[in-house]
Design a protein around this motif. Structure first.
Motif, PDB file in Angstrom:
ATOM      1  N   UNK A  62       0.912  -1.062  -0.069  1.00 48.06           N
ATOM      2  CA  UNK A  62       0.101  -0.029   0.100  1.00 48.06           C
ATOM      3  C   UNK A  62       1.124   1.333  -0.106  1.00 48.06           C
ATOM      4  N   UNK A  63       0.335   2.282  -0.667  1.00 50.26           N
ATOM      5  CA  UNK A  63       0.901   3.624  -0.741  1.00 50.26           C
ATOM      6  C   UNK A  63       0.014   4.339  -0.118  1.00 50.26           C
ATOM      7  N   UNK A  64       0.110   5.036   1.196  1.00 47.89           N
ATOM      8  CA  UNK A  64      -0.773   5.809   1.830  1.00 47.89           C
ATOM      9  C   UNK A  64      -0.437   7.214   1.643  1.00 47.89           C
ATOM     10  N   UNK A  65      -1.570   8.059   1.526  1.00 46.82           N
ATOM     11  CA  UNK A  65      -1.610   9.572   1.913  1.00 46.82           C
ATOM     12  C   UNK A  65      -0.770  10.262   0.897  1.00 46.82           C
ATOM     13  N   UNK A  66      -0.993   9.913  -0.336  1.00 48.07           N
ATOM     14  CA  UNK A  66      -0.255  11.004  -1.198  1.00 48.07           C
ATOM     15  C   UNK A  66      -0.873  12.546  -1.157  1.00 48.07           C
TER      16      UNK A  66
END
Length: 176
Positions: A62-66
């Motif tokens: 997961x890549x969170x909060x761009x």
């Protein structure tokens, strides 16, 4: 397009009615979580569409909060009405998603993190890159999230070493 193919794509009809599609396939790399939505993205950070109602599976990092929402394009409807839709296959704006993916790729290319331990591979314990403090705060740091709820402060993105930080190879050894 759907975002699954990148660059020029050639579609031809084959003898017997078949259809041949030639192009470069985009490889899924992670799921970006922005607001209440999840977007499967390629190694270049471009969103890739899924069938209506489908959600990306749980096995992706997961890549969170761009900092910015996904890329959009304006679509015109009959009668002049317009709306914004996700621009599948266009790179995520801002560069932070791409920096998160670069960190994921580095972790997965590190032999020490790929070794099997009594609790599994170390790299499999890392489940997300948190961008919430990157590009929005003075510290501008990437953080890793673990499957047990822990946080590892990584620091600056790969290839953008900050003064006072240890080198990437030292950070990788410390995780291992």
């Amino acid at each position: 397009g759907s975002g699954w193919l990148k660059g020029d794509t050639v579609v031809t009809r084959e003898p017997g009615g078949g259809i041949k599609i030639e192009g470069s396939w985009r490889v899924p790399a992670a799921v970006v979580e922005y607001g209440d939505a999840s977007y499967l993205v390629g190694t270049d950070g471009a969103p890739m569409s899924l069938p209506f109602g489908a959600r990306p599976g749980g096995h992706w990092y997961r890549v969170l909060g761009p900092a910015l929402p996904p890329p959009t394009r304006t679509i015109a409807r009959e009668g002049g009405a317009q709306f914004d839709a996700v621009a599948w296959g266009e790179p995520w704006p801002g560069g932070d998603v791409q920096d998160g993916i670069a960190l994921i790729r580095t972790l997965n290319a590190t032999p020490e993190l790929l070794k099997q331990t009594s609790t599994g591979r170390i790299v499999d314990r890392i489940v997300a890159v948190d961008l919430s403090r990157y590009m929005r705060t003075e510290s501008s740091e990437l953080r890793l999230r673990t499957d047990m709820g822990g946080t590892i402060v990584w620091g600056s993105p790969i290839g953008q070493d900050a003064p006072g930080e240890v080198a990437v190879d030292v950070k990788l050894r410390n995780i291992a």
